[in-house]
Motif scaffolding. Sequence first.
Motif, PDB file in Angstrom:
ATOM      1  N   ILE A 143       3.020   1.669  41.475  1.00  0.00           N
ATOM      2  CA  ILE A 143       3.592   1.724  42.829  1.00  0.00           C
ATOM      3  C   ILE A 143       3.469   3.143  43.396  1.00  0.00           C
ATOM      4  N   ALA A 144       3.810   4.136  42.573  1.00  0.00           N
ATOM      5  CA  ALA A 144       3.723   5.524  43.035  1.00  0.00           C
ATOM      6  C   ALA A 144       2.297   5.889  43.412  1.00  0.00           C
ATOM      7  N   LYS A 145       1.351   5.461  42.595  1.00  0.00           N
ATOM      8  CA  LYS A 145      -0.062   5.765  42.878  1.00  0.00           C
ATOM      9  C   LYS A 145      -0.512   5.089  44.170  1.00  0.00           C
ATOM     10  N   GLU A 146      -0.142   3.819  44.336  1.00  0.00           N
ATOM     11  CA  GLU A 146      -0.542   3.063  45.519  1.00  0.00           C
ATOM     12  C   GLU A 146       0.018   3.676  46.795  1.00  0.00           C
ATOM     13  N   LYS A 147       1.230   4.194  46.722  1.00  0.00           N
ATOM     14  CA  LYS A 147       1.886   4.742  47.903  1.00  0.00           C
ATOM     15  C   LYS A 147       1.659   6.243  48.077  1.00  0.00           C
ATOM     16  N   GLY A 148       0.953   6.865  47.121  1.00  0.00           N
ATOM     17  CA  GLY A 148       0.685   8.296  47.226  1.00  0.00           C
ATOM     18  C   GLY A 148       1.917   9.148  47.042  1.00  0.00           C
TER      19      GLY A 148
END
Length: 346
Positions: free
Chosen positions: A108-113
């Motif tokens: 999730i963190a990666k997807e949302k930057g």
Amino acid sequence: MQKIKTALLSYGMSGKVFHAPFLDIHSGFELLGSWERSKKLIQVDYPNVKSYATIEELLQDDVDLVIVNTPVGTHYEYAKKVLLAGKHAVVEKAFTTTVAEAEELAAIAKEKGLKLAVFQNRRWDSDFKTVQKIIKDRVLGDLVEAEFHYDRYNPLLSVKAHKETANDGAGIVKDLGPHLIDQAVHLFGSPKSIFGDIRYTRENSLVDDWMDILLIYEDFRVRLKAGFFVREANPAYTIHGKKGSFLKPRGDVQEDELKLGNKPNLEDWGTELETLQGLLHTEIDGKQIREKVPTLQGNYFSFFDGVHDSIVNNKTEPVTAQDGVKVMQIIEAAIASNAQRTVINL
């Protein structure tokens, strides 16, 4: 310096001792306040901050970063809410209760930057930093084995119900275990396989309170031990190499200083007593030496420096979500090993 507006999800011991003092003195952070369900305490120490009645109220505020410092069993739920609200997050150990939860948060963190860090402050303990330098300097030769201890003598059950009630986040493996596992993996990388021995030793204990986890590397072994019936402590770190050994007692003073209400500084903060220096017995350039080694200064401030740099300058977090995933993989493997009484390959 750009200020990161930061809020806590709890103002119990961890918020009061490990987070708020550093957020307060660090010029790169602005402490906005904390979610407080019943006791309203943060404004006693920091009159100008907010006490949020709900997590929703906190997430609707102009917050950049949220510290998820609630009981382990809630980390996944709350960290996911924080990330989905578009906020950066620091999550205390244990990162989650399962590998799947840890991997989902990382995704999730990666997807949302967004930046997602795990609060593994023990990497900045004075004793561990000294051990790290000894290994980096290769003064022991090729390493053969290491043993890390988190010893205590405390046969009484904790008054904190979430620590003593059987649940997915309770027990020594997910309390003290993440400190030792993260330090080992930070030094030596991920092991090839795991053997775990986990016990209940205190009277009426409903959660595991003794652990002996063996990390198996190709030509090297690391043993991680913790328990509550060690009145005379072992060395916190014992490292044996083909040329010599290093033994270091646990000596970091930061937690004790913070509990006394002392504020961190950048001068003599984290300075150990000389009597707790480690013993080095090895051979260097053909000469055998046996001497005490000055302890490096510890400083949790460095973790918050790293978090600030990661958010403001898009650098890598000081302890990444993938670091958290690796620790959870070892925890799950140790639990499975204990249940099956066999070695588990990673």
